[in-house]
Each structure stands twice: as structure tokens, then as C-alpha cells.
Scaffold this motif. Structure first.
Motif, short mmCIF file in Angstrom:
data_model
loop_
_atom_site.label_atom_id
_atom_site.label_comp_id
_atom_site.label_asym_id
_atom_site.label_seq_id
_atom_site.Cartn_x
_atom_site.Cartn_y
_atom_site.Cartn_z
N ARG A 116 13.49 23.18 25.39
CA ARG A 116 13.35 22.93 23.95
C ARG A 116 14.61 23.36 23.19
N GLU A 117 15.20 24.50 23.59
CA GLU A 117 16.42 24.94 22.93
C GLU A 117 17.56 23.95 23.16
N ALA A 118 17.64 23.42 24.39
CA ALA A 118 18.68 22.42 24.68
C ALA A 118 18.46 21.17 23.85
N ARG A 119 17.21 20.74 23.74
CA ARG A 119 16.92 19.54 22.94
C ARG A 119 17.22 19.78 21.46
N LEU A 120 16.93 20.99 20.98
CA LEU A 120 17.27 21.32 19.58
C LEU A 120 18.77 21.19 19.35
N ASN A 121 19.57 21.68 20.29
CA ASN A 121 21.03 21.56 20.15
C ASN A 121 21.44 20.10 20.13
N GLU A 122 20.83 19.27 20.99
CA GLU A 122 21.12 17.84 21.00
C GLU A 122 20.77 17.20 19.66
N LEU A 123 19.61 17.58 19.12
CA LEU A 123 19.18 17.01 17.84
C LEU A 123 20.12 17.41 16.71
N HIS A 124 20.56 18.67 16.71
CA HIS A 124 21.51 19.10 15.68
C HIS A 124 22.82 18.33 15.81
N ASP A 125 23.26 18.08 17.03
CA ASP A 125 24.48 17.28 17.24
C ASP A 125 24.28 15.85 16.73
N LEU A 126 23.08 15.30 16.98
CA LEU A 126 22.80 13.94 16.51
C LEU A 126 22.83 13.87 14.99
N PHE A 127 22.29 14.90 14.33
CA PHE A 127 22.28 14.90 12.87
C PHE A 127 23.69 15.06 12.30
N ALA A 128 24.62 15.56 13.09
CA ALA A 128 26.01 15.67 12.64
C ALA A 128 26.74 14.33 12.73
N ASP A 129 26.15 13.37 13.44
CA ASP A 129 26.77 12.05 13.61
C ASP A 129 26.41 11.16 12.40
N PRO A 130 27.42 10.68 11.67
CA PRO A 130 27.14 9.83 10.50
C PRO A 130 26.42 8.52 10.85
N GLU A 131 26.60 8.03 12.07
CA GLU A 131 25.97 6.78 12.47
C GLU A 131 24.43 6.91 12.51
N VAL A 132 23.94 8.09 12.84
CA VAL A 132 22.49 8.31 12.93
C VAL A 132 21.86 8.16 11.55
N HIS A 133 22.57 8.61 10.52
CA HIS A 133 22.02 8.59 9.16
C HIS A 133 21.93 7.18 8.57
N LYS A 134 22.51 6.20 9.23
CA LYS A 134 22.43 4.82 8.75
C LYS A 134 21.08 4.19 9.05
N ARG A 138 15.12 6.13 12.42
CA ARG A 138 15.56 7.05 13.48
C ARG A 138 15.69 8.47 12.95
N VAL A 139 16.17 8.61 11.72
CA VAL A 139 16.28 9.94 11.10
C VAL A 139 14.90 10.58 10.99
N LYS A 140 13.91 9.80 10.57
CA LYS A 140 12.55 10.33 10.46
C LYS A 140 12.01 10.77 11.82
N THR A 141 12.23 9.95 12.85
CA THR A 141 11.77 10.27 14.20
C THR A 141 12.43 11.54 14.72
N LEU A 142 13.76 11.63 14.53
CA LEU A 142 14.49 12.82 15.00
C LEU A 142 14.08 14.06 14.21
N LYS A 143 13.86 13.87 12.91
CA LYS A 143 13.44 15.01 12.07
C LYS A 143 12.06 15.51 12.52
N ALA A 144 11.14 14.60 12.84
CA ALA A 144 9.82 15.00 13.32
C ALA A 144 9.93 15.74 14.65
N GLU A 145 10.80 15.24 15.53
CA GLU A 145 10.99 15.92 16.82
C GLU A 145 11.62 17.30 16.62
#
Length: 168
Positions: A116-134, A138-145
Motif C-alpha cells: 500500500r505504501e508503494a502504491r501511495l508513492n506511485e499515486l503521488h507521482d501520478l498526481f505530479a504528472d500534468p497529463e493525468v489532470h487532463k 481518471r483523476v477521480k479514480t486515482l483520488k478514490a484509490e
């Protein structure tokens, strides 16, 4: 039984407040669970208060012969109307702390925490990517996860703490 099943059985018997009669050749199991032994000898039975180590100590000290007499003396001194509650009071005190979480191996909890800690780090990295916010969905799904993992970790830490205390 495998080691995990035997460990679970020992813990369940230790936490059980009633009477259990079991027969075993496993000395370790006897030492962990037994509070009284019924020693079967040619022509007689003897009751020993304690576990297998207590019995060995009595044998080494030559006191095993006297154990039967002491049990008989104690029984004659007991009131005939004693209840099961009286028998429970004579047991050695044990930690009766009840589990908040179901039994799990410590290694399994640690593995889930790491995952879970590893996945949290992955999710934080994904949120740092501007492409994800487009992509709003996907933002809602990642935020829920992310919320799910953040909520689960404190409980896992508690579970790990309980397991490290009670799984011994």
C-alpha cells in the motif's frame, strides 16, 4: 497440523475459558497449553498442577510421588459445592486481551503495508504528472484509490502492532 494451524490452536485454547481435555505427545504444545496434567502410570493416574516442565521438575526432584498426595489433600479441603468458577480462579493468570483484528501472520501484514505504501508513492507521482489532470474521470479514480490506501494504512499499523504483541 502445520506450524500456523498449531499456533492458532494453541492461542485459541489459551484464550478459551472452559475446560479442554486433550492428549498429545508434543511436549512444546503441552507446555504452551496445559495447566494440569493427568499422568497415566501402570496401575494409577496422577494429577499434576502445571505443564510438562513442571512435571519434569517434580520427577527430577523426586517430588512426583508426593504430587498425588498433595492433590488429594487439596481436594479433601475443598467444599463439595464448589463451582466451575472456583476452578477458573485456580488457573494461572493469563493475558486475556481480546483481539480487535482477525489473526494474520505478521509477515502478511507487513507485506500489505509495503504494498500500500508503494502504491501511495506511485499515486503521488501520478498526481505530479500534468497529463493525468487532463482526464477528469481518471483523476477521480486515482483520488478514490489514494483515499482508500490512506484510510487503510492506519488500521494496518494498528493490526501490525496488535499482531506483534499477541502472535507470540
Amino acid at each position: 497440523l502445520d506450524l500456523w494451524a498449531r499456533d492458532s490452536l494453541e492461542r485459541a485454547l489459551q484464550e478459551f475459558e472452559g475446560t479442554v481435555l486433550f492428549v498429545s505427545h508434543d511436549r512444546y504444545f503441552l507446555n504452551q497449553v496445559a495447566t494440569k496434567l493427568l499422568v497415566v502410570e501402570p496401575g494409577r493416574f496422577r494429577v499434576i498442577d502445571g505443564n510438562y516442565d513442571t512435571y519434569l521438575h517434580l520427577v527430577k526432584q523426586g517430588l512426583a510421588k508426593d504430587a498425588r498426595a498433595s492433590v488429594a489433600e487439596r481436594r479433601s479441603g475443598l467444599d463439595k459445592s464448589s463451582t466451575d468458577d472456583d476452578a477458573k480462579d485456580k488457573r494461572p493468570p493469563k493475558d486475556r486481551r481480546k483481539r480487535k483484528f482477525p489473526y494474520r501472520k505478521l509477515a502478511a501484514i507487513e507485506a500489505e503495508i509495503a504494498q500500500r505504501e508503494a502504491r501511495l508513492n506511485e499515486l503521488h507521482d501520478l498526481f505530479a504528472d500534468p497529463e493525468v489532470h487532463k482526464d477528469g474521470s481518471r483523476v477521480k479514480t486515482l483520488k478514490a484509490e489514494l483515499t482508500d490506501h490512506e484510510a487503510a494504512l492506519p488500521l494496518l499499523y494498528e493490526h501490525w502492532e496488535e499482531a506483534s504483541e499477541l502472535n507470540t
